[in-house]
Scaffold this motif. Structure first.
Motif, short mmCIF file in Angstrom:
data_model
loop_
_atom_site.label_atom_id
_atom_site.label_comp_id
_atom_site.label_asym_id
_atom_site.label_seq_id
_atom_site.Cartn_x
_atom_site.Cartn_y
_atom_site.Cartn_z
N MET A 11 55.24 35.15 38.33
CA MET A 11 53.11 35.90 38.98
C MET A 11 54.22 36.13 41.19
SD MET A 11 50.99 36.34 37.42
CE MET A 11 50.01 36.60 35.16
N MET A 12 55.01 34.74 41.06
CA MET A 12 55.11 34.82 42.36
C MET A 12 56.22 36.13 42.80
SD MET A 12 55.39 30.99 43.61
CE MET A 12 56.67 31.09 44.14
N GLU A 13 57.20 36.47 41.68
CA GLU A 13 57.69 37.68 41.59
C GLU A 13 57.27 39.31 41.49
OE1 GLU A 13 61.62 34.99 39.81
OE2 GLU A 13 61.14 36.74 38.63
N LEU A 14 56.40 38.55 40.82
CA LEU A 14 55.25 40.09 40.55
C LEU A 14 54.37 40.00 42.02
CD1 LEU A 14 54.35 42.62 39.15
CD2 LEU A 14 52.46 41.32 38.47
N ASN A 15 54.28 39.30 42.45
CA ASN A 15 53.35 39.20 44.36
C ASN A 15 54.59 40.04 45.21
OD1 ASN A 15 51.09 38.82 42.84
ND2 ASN A 15 51.22 36.17 43.46
N ALA A 16 55.58 38.94 44.61
CA ALA A 16 56.88 39.90 45.94
C ALA A 16 57.40 40.91 46.22
CB ALA A 16 57.97 38.62 46.20
N GLU A 17 57.44 41.48 44.98
CA GLU A 17 57.69 42.80 44.47
C GLU A 17 56.60 43.59 45.18
OE1 GLU A 17 58.67 43.37 40.14
OE2 GLU A 17 58.26 46.34 40.32
N LEU A 18 54.70 43.34 44.51
CA LEU A 18 54.08 44.18 44.86
C LEU A 18 54.15 44.25 46.82
CD1 LEU A 18 51.03 43.90 42.37
CD2 LEU A 18 53.00 45.47 42.46
N THR A 19 54.24 43.72 47.11
CA THR A 19 54.17 43.33 48.70
C THR A 19 55.65 44.21 48.82
OG1 THR A 19 53.60 40.97 48.85
CG2 THR A 19 54.76 41.83 51.11
N GLU A 20 57.55 43.77 48.38
CA GLU A 20 57.97 44.67 48.92
C GLU A 20 58.04 46.69 48.77
OE1 GLU A 20 61.62 46.25 49.56
OE2 GLU A 20 61.18 46.50 47.31
N THR A 21 57.03 46.68 47.56
CA THR A 21 56.81 48.20 47.07
C THR A 21 55.89 48.30 48.41
OG1 THR A 21 55.45 47.94 45.82
CG2 THR A 21 57.17 48.33 44.74
N GLY A 22 54.78 47.37 48.66
CA GLY A 22 53.73 48.21 49.94
C GLY A 22 53.35 48.63 49.53
N GLU A 23 52.13 48.01 48.07
CA GLU A 23 51.33 48.15 47.55
C GLU A 23 50.47 47.19 47.41
OE1 GLU A 23 53.02 51.52 43.97
OE2 GLU A 23 53.52 48.98 44.26
N LEU A 24 50.23 45.51 47.50
CA LEU A 24 49.50 44.98 47.19
C LEU A 24 48.62 44.62 48.42
CD1 LEU A 24 49.11 41.83 45.40
CD2 LEU A 24 50.39 41.06 47.43
N ALA A 25 47.34 44.64 48.09
CA ALA A 25 46.38 44.82 49.31
C ALA A 25 45.85 43.54 49.12
CB ALA A 25 45.25 45.22 48.80
N GLY A 26 45.90 42.30 47.89
CA GLY A 26 45.04 41.22 48.14
C GLY A 26 45.45 40.71 46.71
N GLY A 27 45.26 40.06 45.79
CA GLY A 27 44.89 38.73 44.86
C GLY A 27 44.84 36.73 44.76
N GLU A 28 44.26 37.22 43.99
CA GLU A 28 44.12 35.56 44.19
C GLU A 28 44.02 35.22 42.50
OE1 GLU A 28 44.35 33.79 46.37
OE2 GLU A 28 43.80 34.92 47.85
N GLY A 29 44.33 34.15 41.97
CA GLY A 29 44.49 33.85 40.61
C GLY A 29 43.13 32.93 40.77
N LEU A 30 42.38 32.34 39.76
CA LEU A 30 41.21 31.83 39.80
C LEU A 30 41.13 30.79 38.80
CD1 LEU A 30 38.24 34.43 39.02
CD2 LEU A 30 39.29 33.78 41.65
N ALA A 31 40.74 29.21 39.83
CA ALA A 31 40.08 28.05 38.94
C ALA A 31 39.89 28.11 37.45
CB ALA A 31 39.78 26.36 39.42
#
Lengths: 132, 420
Positions: free
Chosen positions: A33-53
């Motif tokens: 999950m962390m790698e996916l988030n880093a990848e989406l930040t790097e491609t300039g596509e991540l606008a937000g997201g959270e895991g839920l309890a």
């Protein structure tokens, strides 16, 4: 275009019972999950997201007769799945949102096997207006 | 930049100087990626130093000097760039008069910079972001806010865009004359999209989004100063001004959409309309009619009608017919159908919509359903109108537009006699 990718996990006895996983499996899952988030930040596509309890901690809230919050532990709607987490991505085409969803669906579970979780993909309403 | 520390005039001045200084820097060092980073740091330095030390006598020269020193540091930190460093640091400006000399080619450099930021190797979204930073002088945080993404995401989007330009091998110079017209069209298109992106009325992040429209107008003004004889650049600026003039009237206090025919025309910005019309007149006199001028002419006809019933629909229809002949764009044909309905009644226009419904480029578009709904309502076909309004509401991705369309449908459901 912005899309929300909602990751649904099976409720109750399904495979997505992270508390029963081995520490290695859990670590691999979190790492993914962390790698996916880093990848989406790097491609300039991540606008937000959270895991839920965990859903066991969820409460259902309704307004009571005088508007006061009435909080219950359930029972939850009969749904077989619960929302485990979500991403909001800003992409050029819907196909790219599906591609990211498919990638997230491959998050590893017990024994490192991909979970193939279902992701609900919906467009976020933020398009420019057309001249009326 | 934080406007709190620098007054508005100084901030405006600072941002105006960006393309000139960055253009000159890039031309001299040949490395747009590093020059752009150095420029951002010089801007930060200005924001932190100018409020206490005052605005320097030669602000462009000041920025140039700070940015050049920073650029040398940046290049030095990368051993592969040693050669460039040597070349660039050897002729660091030693005196103000030398700085003036470096900045001399201001006009060309700003234009080259804009052409580079709108390079065809970039997606339109990336081109908008890069233009806002490198030409508009906005910070990454401000651009991220405008696009509703985290700063880290926007920073990556911008650096990928810079890398894409580098990979494409584009040199920092005017494109060869054979490519210039197409490249200029691309710039105009990017500015137009930047404007549309900001021309959003939604309840939440409304204020920041509106800044994008203002920024697009500012950058188009700058482009016009560099190319005062390009009829389509004048046309684009006129179109943006004439459209933006209606901004305050087109949404209600909660961000709800107010369509053109229900707007309070007293709230339209008359000064901006006058400027747009004057620009359009100049553009048309140059005798090179293009799509932006035609769209501006249509916007002007709406803006100049004191009351809805004064709108010169036959003239608008004629302009849309011209526009439709210039490009194969189903959205133009759809807009033409609206004008046709105003001239000849909804029947003729509904027949045109039948043809459009077979065009896969627009068949699923919410606007086709929305126009059909309006036409059916005018024709008194209540059931069909309600169905089409709901279909359009389902298809749109704009919240205020959906609310408006659902309200139209509900209004007819409650009182079918309202259709005329």
């Amino acid at each position: 275009m912005r899309y929300i990718l909602m990751m649904h996990a099976p409720y109750g006895t399904g495979e997505y019972q992270v508390s029963d996983w081995s520490p290695e499996d859990l670590r691999a899952h979190i790492q993914f999950m962390m790698e996916l988030n880093a990848e989406l930040t790097e491609t300039g596509e991540l606008a937000g997201g959270e895991g839920l309890a965990a859903p066991g901690e969820a409460r259902i809230v309704r307004a009571g007769a005088s508007g006061e919050p009435v909080v219950t532990d359930g029972p939850f709607p009969e749904s077989k799945e619960f929302l485990a987490g979500y991403w909001i991505v800003d992409v050029e085409r819907s196909e790219r949102a599906y591609e990211i969803a498919a990638k997230a669906s491959l998050a590893p579970g017990p024994g490192g096997r991909p979970l193939h979780l279902a992701l609900e993909v919906r467009q976020v309403m933020s398009a420019p207006l057309t001249e009326a | 930049m934080t406007p709190s520390s620098l007054d508005l005039n100084a901030e405006h001045l600072l941002r105006q100087l960006v393309p000139q200084v960055l253009g000159a820097l890039t031309r001299r060092c040949g490395d747009f990626e590093s020059a752009e980073d150095a420029m951002q740091e010089a801007l930060l330095a200005a924001v932190s130093q100018w409020p206490s030390q005052g605005i320097p006598e030669n602000p462009a020269g000041w920025l140039y000097q700070v940015a050049s020193r920073r650029l040398v540091d940046l290049i030095r930190s990368d051993s592969a760039r040693r050669l460039r460093e040597q070349r660039f640091s050897e002729d660091l400006p030693q005196s103000w008069s030398q700085v003036e000399g470096f900045l001399d080619t201001e006009t060309d450099d700003s234009l080259v910079l804009l052409l580079m930021c709108c390079h065809p190797a970039l997606t339109e979204g990336s081109a908008i972001a890069l233009t806002l930073r490198a030409v508009g002088g906005l910070s990454t945080a401000e651009i991220a806010q405008a696009f509703l993404v985290p700063e880290a995401t926007m920073a990556q989007r911008i650096s990928r865009a810079k890398r894409a330009i580098k990979t494409s091998g584009a040199a920092f110079e005017l494109p060869p004359s054979g490519e210039r017209a197409a490249r200029l069209r691309r710039v105009q298109h990017v500015l137009y999209l930047m404007f549309s992106e900001g021309y959003v009325s939604s309840a939440g992040p409304r204020l920041q989004r509106i800044e994008l429209a203002t920024e697009a107008i500012r950058l188009t003004r700058a482009l016009r100063c560099q190319l005062p004889n390009e009829a389509e650049v004048l046309g684009l600026l006129a179109l943006l001004l004439l459209t933006d003039a209606r901004r305050d009237a087109r949404s209600g206090p909660l961000g709800e959409l107010i369509p053109l025919d229900e707007q309070d025309r007293g709230r339209w910005d008359r000064r901006q309309i006058a400027e747009g019309v004057a620009l359009l007149t100049t553009a048309l006199s140059k005798g090179a009619i293009g799509p932006y001028q035609l769209q501006a002419a249509i916007a002007a006809l709406h803006d100049e009608a004191a009351r809805l019933e004064d709108t010169d629909w036959p003239q608008i229809l004629a302009l849309y017919t011209l526009l439709a002949g210039m490009s194969d764009n189903p959205m133009v044909v759809l807009n033409r159908a609206v004008a046709l309905a105003m001239v000849e009644g909804p029947g003729a226009a509904l027949a045109e919509l039948e043809t459009l419904a077979r065009d896969p480029r627009i068949a699923q578009h919410h606007r086709l359903a929305a126009v059909r709904a309006h036409l059916l309502e005018r024709a008194g076909a209540v059931e069909g109108a309600i169905t089409s309004y709901r279909e359009a509401a389902r298809r749109t991705a704009s919240q205020p537009e959906r609310d408006y369309l659902l309200a139209r449908a509900a209004r007819l459901t409650v009182n079918p006699d309202l259709a005329s």
